[in-house]
Design an enzyme around this catalytic site. Structure first.
Site, PDB file in Angstrom:
ATOM      1  N   HIS A 198      33.223  29.316  46.311  1.00 21.65           N
ATOM      2  CA  HIS A 198      33.742  30.696  46.552  1.00 21.65           C
ATOM      3  C   HIS A 198      35.168  30.935  45.705  1.00 21.65           C
ATOM      4  O   HIS A 198      35.527  31.614  46.075  1.00 21.65           O
ATOM      5  CB  HIS A 198      34.708  29.696  48.116  1.00 21.65           C
ATOM      6  CG  HIS A 198      33.631  29.739  48.931  1.00 21.65           C
ATOM      7  ND1 HIS A 198      33.387  28.380  49.955  1.00 21.65           N
ATOM      8  CD2 HIS A 198      32.965  30.981  49.778  1.00 21.65           C
ATOM      9  CE1 HIS A 198      32.541  29.174  51.065  1.00 21.65           C
ATOM     10  NE2 HIS A 198      32.365  30.193  51.008  1.00 21.65           N
ATOM     11  N   ARG A 295      30.845  44.377  47.000  1.00 18.10           N
ATOM     12  CA  ARG A 295      30.244  43.320  47.223  1.00 18.10           C
ATOM     13  C   ARG A 295      30.331  42.865  49.548  1.00 18.10           C
ATOM     14  O   ARG A 295      31.135  42.055  49.612  1.00 18.10           O
ATOM     15  CB  ARG A 295      30.886  41.592  46.905  1.00 18.10           C
ATOM     16  CG  ARG A 295      30.510  41.674  45.132  1.00 18.10           C
ATOM     17  CD  ARG A 295      31.277  40.313  44.673  1.00 18.10           C
ATOM     18  NE  ARG A 295      30.261  39.683  43.574  1.00 18.10           N
ATOM     19  CZ  ARG A 295      31.181  40.436  42.122  1.00 18.10           C
ATOM     20  NH1 ARG A 295      31.846  40.606  42.038  1.00 18.10           N
ATOM     21  NH2 ARG A 295      30.765  39.376  41.361  1.00 18.10           N
ATOM     22  N   ARG A 331      25.972  46.710  47.569  1.00 20.51           N
ATOM     23  CA  ARG A 331      25.369  45.454  47.655  1.00 20.51           C
ATOM     24  C   ARG A 331      25.148  45.737  48.604  1.00 20.51           C
ATOM     25  O   ARG A 331      25.748  45.366  49.318  1.00 20.51           O
ATOM     26  CB  ARG A 331      25.897  44.748  46.388  1.00 20.51           C
ATOM     27  CG  ARG A 331      24.442  43.389  46.694  1.00 20.51           C
ATOM     28  CD  ARG A 331      24.924  42.683  45.506  1.00 20.51           C
ATOM     29  NE  ARG A 331      25.622  41.978  45.750  1.00 20.51           N
ATOM     30  CZ  ARG A 331      26.677  40.415  44.984  1.00 20.51           C
ATOM     31  NH1 ARG A 331      26.147  40.983  43.426  1.00 20.51           N
ATOM     32  NH2 ARG A 331      27.066  40.049  45.841  1.00 20.51           N
ATOM     33  N   GLU A 426      18.773  40.041  37.996  1.00 25.65           N
ATOM     34  CA  GLU A 426      19.417  39.347  37.926  1.00 25.65           C
ATOM     35  C   GLU A 426      18.991  38.358  37.334  1.00 25.65           C
ATOM     36  O   GLU A 426      18.957  36.654  37.863  1.00 25.65           O
ATOM     37  CB  GLU A 426      20.601  38.635  38.520  1.00 25.65           C
ATOM     38  CG  GLU A 426      20.601  39.283  40.390  1.00 25.65           C
ATOM     39  CD  GLU A 426      21.547  39.385  41.556  1.00 25.65           C
ATOM     40  OE1 GLU A 426      23.048  39.035  40.821  1.00 25.65           O
ATOM     41  OE2 GLU A 426      21.338  39.420  42.465  1.00 25.65           O
ATOM     42  N   ASN A 449      25.906  37.475  35.700  1.00 20.87           N
ATOM     43  CA  ASN A 449      26.643  36.092  35.974  1.00 20.87           C
ATOM     44  C   ASN A 449      25.070  35.744  36.627  1.00 20.87           C
ATOM     45  O   ASN A 449      25.250  34.393  35.858  1.00 20.87           O
ATOM     46  CB  ASN A 449      28.177  36.577  37.229  1.00 20.87           C
ATOM     47  CG  ASN A 449      28.843  37.437  37.568  1.00 20.87           C
ATOM     48  OD1 ASN A 449      28.526  37.297  36.324  1.00 20.87           O
ATOM     49  ND2 ASN A 449      29.119  37.875  37.877  1.00 20.87           N
ATOM     50  N   ASP A 450      24.604  36.247  37.403  1.00 24.31           N
ATOM     51  CA  ASP A 450      23.769  35.161  37.364  1.00 24.31           C
ATOM     52  C   ASP A 450      21.918  35.213  36.353  1.00 24.31           C
ATOM     53  O   ASP A 450      21.812  33.963  36.344  1.00 24.31           O
ATOM     54  CB  ASP A 450      22.889  35.481  39.091  1.00 24.31           C
ATOM     55  CG  ASP A 450      23.821  35.084  40.490  1.00 24.31           C
ATOM     56  OD1 ASP A 450      23.674  34.015  40.196  1.00 24.31           O
ATOM     57  OD2 ASP A 450      23.843  35.249  41.113  1.00 24.31           O
ATOM     58  N   ARG A 460      26.419  28.318  36.644  1.00 27.48           N
ATOM     59  CA  ARG A 460      27.103  28.718  36.535  1.00 27.48           C
ATOM     60  C   ARG A 460      28.767  28.323  37.092  1.00 27.48           C
ATOM     61  O   ARG A 460      29.683  29.104  36.983  1.00 27.48           O
ATOM     62  CB  ARG A 460      27.391  30.664  37.050  1.00 27.48           C
ATOM     63  CG  ARG A 460      27.628  30.550  39.250  1.00 27.48           C
ATOM     64  CD  ARG A 460      26.953  32.330  39.143  1.00 27.48           C
ATOM     65  NE  ARG A 460      27.977  33.217  39.470  1.00 27.48           N
ATOM     66  CZ  ARG A 460      27.855  34.202  40.070  1.00 27.48           C
ATOM     67  NH1 ARG A 460      26.208  34.436  40.434  1.00 27.48           N
ATOM     68  NH2 ARG A 460      28.291  35.077  40.397  1.00 27.48           N
ATOM     69  N   CYS A 497      26.595  45.523  36.036  1.00 30.93           N
ATOM     70  CA  CYS A 497      28.462  45.578  36.981  1.00 30.93           C
ATOM     71  C   CYS A 497      28.065  43.112  36.423  1.00 30.93           C
ATOM     72  O   CYS A 497      29.254  42.818  37.588  1.00 30.93           O
ATOM     73  CB  CYS A 497      27.380  44.972  38.484  1.00 30.93           C
ATOM     74  SG  CYS A 497      26.655  44.110  38.904  1.00 30.93           S
TER      75      CYS A 497
HETATM   76  C1  PEP Z   1      25.982  38.606  39.023  1.00 32.99           C
HETATM   77  O1  PEP Z   1      25.485  38.051  39.368  1.00 32.99           O
HETATM   78  O2  PEP Z   1      26.204  39.400  37.470  1.00 32.99           O
HETATM   79  C2  PEP Z   1      27.134  39.892  40.235  1.00 32.99           C
HETATM   80  C3  PEP Z   1      27.111  40.832  39.769  1.00 32.99           C
HETATM   81  O3  PEP Z   1      26.575  39.302  41.374  1.00 32.99           O
HETATM   82  P1  PEP Z   1      27.309  38.007  41.909  1.00 32.99           P
HETATM   83  O4  PEP Z   1      28.196  37.701  41.130  1.00 32.99           O
HETATM   84  O5  PEP Z   1      28.136  38.354  42.836  1.00 32.99           O
HETATM   85  O6  PEP Z   1      26.374  36.829  42.424  1.00 32.99           O
HETATM   86 MG    MG Z   2      24.596  38.302  41.727  1.00 34.88          MG
END
Ligand code: PEP
Ligand code: MG
Length: 553
Positions: A198, A295, A331, A426, A449-450, A460, A497
């Protein structure tokens, strides 16, 4: 002055007083013998804790009934009934009397045995109730020891509940959100990355610096102590010297830079990542080309309940209104994994990152999915919007998602013309099927990120494995280049993103492999635009050669 090295969770630097938050996990319980003469007073301590805890549960239950619903509120009444169950109360009283042990030790032991019995049950629902038992135990122990979860100075007149402060805590937990004034929090410094991440999500959503993995920081920092968080290097300074402050915080006047950065270089886009209205407002002030990622799940997490179609419509409408004629990409709910919606009480999973999340969650919960799409279809009548599907795994799933949306969009005359559909890349399997996925959507967006997490099998949010979470890895850049090739073959735009788009120096490298649409935290927009300008001014010859070679191989 003391320095702590941790994991950079969100970039940026901030100097502010600390607010110490305590989520008492009662990991170490005092156990001691009592004399015969102390038995009665120990029993009274237990009775008082039982009464106080029951009252708390009644109050929470009423609040939840009002804010969420009666079914959810019953969870807390059920906890109260278990806590007051005759046989449990008797076992605890007999334990205190017979074993001549303090109430904490007896409660801990009785509830642990009870929890073990739940854990061993075949029935999944009953097994899940083990979590309630832990909650009850924690509440009783909190009241017995008169320790409270919350800010260390809560109740005192100077307590800011996080406003204009850096929150220092063991871990960022869901109950913390209910306590803090989090729109005004300036930074996070936590001992652990947190299973639910979180911290990272909220810190990014709010654009505030955050560092985790800071072992021992809660033992050192006291409320109001000055703390310097460097979310770029992952270093946190307790009581920093003037010299350190000057060294770490170099003055960058974002507003002044923003004034001369009113547009992205031709052919490029710098969009904003947003989660709350204030992000959209900041994005507008910084003249973002639109919102590349809104988000929506953060809204639900913050309100701690599901929102109706009308409630969602109102909130999305405000975002679109704020952005004027610039497009907004919403999203769809990306829940599960590191972003659970606690109020849904989804079955506990042993590996939530590979579980009931993202697109799977939407397809498995058609009511929630369709209400959101209906709200967005109505918003499409007010301005150009895009809908982004999270955590798409393959073409079959992408098709099912698009089929699930189409009817609702067609039911709103005029919506389809203003609405585009996009896939998030992702998950590696989706990237490897990009050409097929592009057939079903209008655009793609890379959720790096994912993608990094799944590509390198690296959590992560886990500071212990952060060395493997490497956005510089040539394999990742090869995959990005393959996505660029698939998007140009399909003639469909591609943006990014994930956080790496805003990392220093990365805008140039991304342009270099052909990604010209970058969506970043609003406060990074001027920096990203500057890098883009420099890229073109330098004759587009930048980036580390090894990445370019690998990426194009
Ligand atoms: C990502 O995974 O890069 C992404 C933008 O989504 P989140 O960070 O909300 O998982
Ligand atoms: Mg993600």
């Amino acid at each position: 002055m003391r320095e702590f090295d941790g994991l950079a969770v969100n970039s940026g630097k901030v100097l502010a007083p600390a607010c110490l938050y305590s989520s008492n996990l009662h990991k170490a319980i005092d156990e001691y013998d009592i004399t015969g003469g102390q038995i009665e007073s120990e029993l009274l301590r237990f009775d008082k804790a039982l009464i106080d805890s029951s009252r708390e549960l009644e109050t929470i239950s009423l609040r939840v009934a009002d804010k969420v619903g009666n079914v959810e509120s019953e969870i807390f009444m059920a906890q109260k009934h278990i806590m007051n169950d005759d046989s449990i109360v008797r076992q605890i009283r007999e334990g205190i009397r017979g074993k001549k042990k303090n109430a904490e030790a007896v409660i801990f032991q009785v509830y642990r045995e009870f929890e073990e019995r739940f854990k061993a049950m075949d029935n999944v629902y009953l097994r899940e109730r083990g979590a309630d038992i832990r909650e009850i135990r924690r509440r009783l122990l909190d009241n017995l020891k008169q320790e409270k979860r919350g800010f260390a100075c809560e109740g005192q007149s100077h307590c800011q509940r996080g406003a204009n402060r850096i929150i220092v805590a063991e871990e960022f937990t869901a109950d913390m959100m209910a306590h803090m004034n989090f729109e005004r929090v300036r930074g996070f410094a936590t001992e652990h990355g947190g299973v639910s991440s979180h911290a990272a999500i909220i810190a990014r959503a709010l654009g505030i610096p955050a560092v985790s993995g800071l072992h021992g920081i809660t033992q050192t920092v006291k409320c109001s102590d000055i703390v310097l968080v460097d979310g770029d290097s992952g270093r946190v300074y307790h009581m920093p010297s003037e010299e350190t402050i000057k060294k770490v915080i170099t003055v960058v006047d974002v507003q002044a830079r923003a004034k001369c950065m009113i547009a992205s270089p031709p052919g490029t886009e710098v969009l904003a990542n947003a989660s709350i209205f204030e992000d959209a407002h900041q994005a507008r002030l910084l003249k973002a080309d639109g919102i590349g990622l809104f988000r929506t799940e953060i809204m639900f997490i913050r309100e701690d309940r599901l929102l109706t179609e009308d409630e969602q419509f109102e909130r999305y409408k405000n975002i679109v209104g704020e952005m004027g004629n610039r497009p907004v990409t919403f999203r769809l709910l990306d829940v599960g994994g590191d972003k659970p919606l606690p109020f849904l009480r989804i079955q506990k999973e042993s590996n939530p990152y590979l579980g009931w999340r993202g697109a799977r969650f939407l397809l498995g919960n058609p009511d929630i999915f369709h209400i959101q799409v209906r709200a967005l279809a109505r918003v499409a009548l007010l301005g150009k919007i895009k809908i982004l599907f999270p955590m798409v795994v393959d073409e079959r799933q992408q098709k099912e998602l698009v089929d699930g949306v189409r009817g609702f969009v067609q039911a709103v005359p005029g919506a389809a013309e203003n609405l585009q559909l996009g896939a998030m890349f992702e998950v590696p399997s989706a990237c490897m099927q990009a050409q097929l996925i592009f057939k079903h959507v209008d655009f793609g967006s890379i959720g790096s990120n994912d993608l990094i997490q799944y590509l390198f099998a690296v959590d992560r949010n886990n500071e212990q494995v952060s060395a493997d979470y490497n956005p510089e890895h040539p394999i990742l850049w090869k995959l990005l280049a393959d996505l660029v090739a698939a998007s140009s073959e399909a003639g469909k735009p591609l943006s990014i993103c994930g956080e790496m788009a805003g990392r220093e120096g990365f805008a140039k490298r991304l342009l270099d492999i052909g990604i010209k649409s970058l969506s970043v935290s609003p406060r990074l927009i001027p920096q990203v635009r500057t890098e883009m300008m420099e890229y073109y001014d330098d004759g587009a010859s930048v980036g580390k050669p090894e990445h370019r070679t690998e990426a194009r191989a």
